[in-house]
Design an enzyme around this catalytic site. Structure first.
Site, PDB file in Angstrom:
ATOM      1  NE  ARG A  88      11.531   2.374 -27.179  1.00  0.00           N
ATOM      2  CZ  ARG A  88      12.270   2.285 -28.271  1.00  0.00           C
ATOM      3  NH1 ARG A  88      13.566   2.395 -28.194  1.00  0.00           N
ATOM      4  NH2 ARG A  88      11.701   2.086 -29.419  1.00  0.00           N
ATOM      5  NE  ARG A 127      12.529   0.408 -39.904  1.00  0.00           N
ATOM      6  CZ  ARG A 127      12.409   0.982 -38.714  1.00  0.00           C
ATOM      7  NH1 ARG A 127      13.284   1.880 -38.312  1.00  0.00           N
ATOM      8  NH2 ARG A 127      11.404   0.653 -37.924  1.00  0.00           N
ATOM      9  NE  ARG A 158      12.970  -2.781 -36.484  1.00  0.00           N
ATOM     10  CZ  ARG A 158      13.128  -1.640 -35.797  1.00  0.00           C
ATOM     11  NH1 ARG A 158      14.125  -0.835 -36.094  1.00  0.00           N
ATOM     12  NH2 ARG A 158      12.315  -1.321 -34.833  1.00  0.00           N
TER      13      ARG A 158
END
Ligand code: AP5
Ligand code: MG
Length: 223
Positions: A88, A127, A158
């Site tokens: 990343r 999500r 999340r």
């Protein structure tokens, strides 16, 4: 095969990474999942990474690279792997390259799932994740009672998917992670797919590109 998944938060790295791992019979290694597991573990590492993950900041490179190196040393990763969420940063990509070259097992491809930011934001908001088995869905895929279609467990959002943190993650991606796409493009291993297509179509595009790439490599006498 040794693969890396790249793309904005919400692009579909986990979704496609899991499908590819199943199809190719290799493990999906998600640094995000590993950090979320560590957070629950009441360990020293958990306490060190908590603030970063909750704020949507990147965990420092030395902690992340060490965690991935340990994971790649496990027996199941010898046949290959799909890395999801790593590397990343450019230093993470360089550290991975170094390790893989040392072992004579370079990366086959870095798969970049390209979606516009507004699509990523929409997908993150929608999500839902099963707190029992970890499966991921979009809101449209789940029943009104909010239970997991696979195991019946409770579906949750999340914590880092709140609108504010998700937008911050996008900014962090643009500043620190997008250069990794260019890093792999320069290295000649980048595969770019349109992530706005439906899930099975994106998978088909990735598999077709991998197979075309493999044929090119074989035709040129490489491995
Ligand atoms: P991580 O868990 O890796 O999060 P992320 O990169 O922000 O990516 P996401 O998991 O949000 O998105 P995704 O691309 O996997 O999308 P998904 O497939 O779920 O990292 C979390 C945190 O951990 C980071 O912020 C950082 O703090 C830390 N961290 C992790 N790795 C690190 C590293 N290397 N270095 C430092 N820190 C690190 O799909 C999203 C939704 O869209 C789902 O609901 C899905 O069902 C749906 N969907 C997927 N594909 C499609 C499609 N084609 N059409 C319609 N819907 C779709
Ligand atoms: Mg993910």
């Amino acid at each position: 095969m040794r693969l890396v998944m790249l793309g904005l938060p919400g692009a579909g790295k986990g979704t496609q990474g899991e499908l590819l791992a199943q199809r190719l019979g290799i493990p999906r290694i998600s640094t995000g999942d590993m950090f979320r597991a560590v957070l629950k573990s009441d360990s020293d590492l958990g306490r060190r990474v908590k603030a970063y993950v909750e704020r949507g900041e990147l965990v420092p490179d030395h902690l992340t690279v060490a965690l991935v190196e340990q994971r790649l040393a496990q027996a199941d990763a010898r046949a290959g792997f799909v890395l999801d969420g790593f590397p990343r940063t450019v230093p993470q990509a360089q550290a991975l390259d170094e390790k893989l070259l040392e072992a004579g097992r370079p990366l086959h491809a870095a798969i970049y799932i390209n979606v516009p930011q507004e699509v990523a934001i929409r997908r993150i908001a929608s999500r839902r994740v099963c707190s029992q088995c970890g499966a991921t869905y979009s809101q449209e895929q789940v029943a009104a009672d909010g239970s997991c279609p696979a195991c019946g467990g409770p579906l949750v959002q999340r914590p880092d998917d709140s609108d504010e943190t998700a937008r911050h993650r996008l900014q962090v991606y643009l500043a620190q992670t997008h250069p990794v796409v260019e890093y792999y493009r320069q290295a000649g291993v980048l595969i770019e797919v349109d992530g706005q297509r439906a899930i099975p179509e994106v998978l088909g595009d990735i598999l077709a590109a991998l197979s075309a790439r493999q044929q090119d490599v074989e035709a040129s006498g490489g491995r």
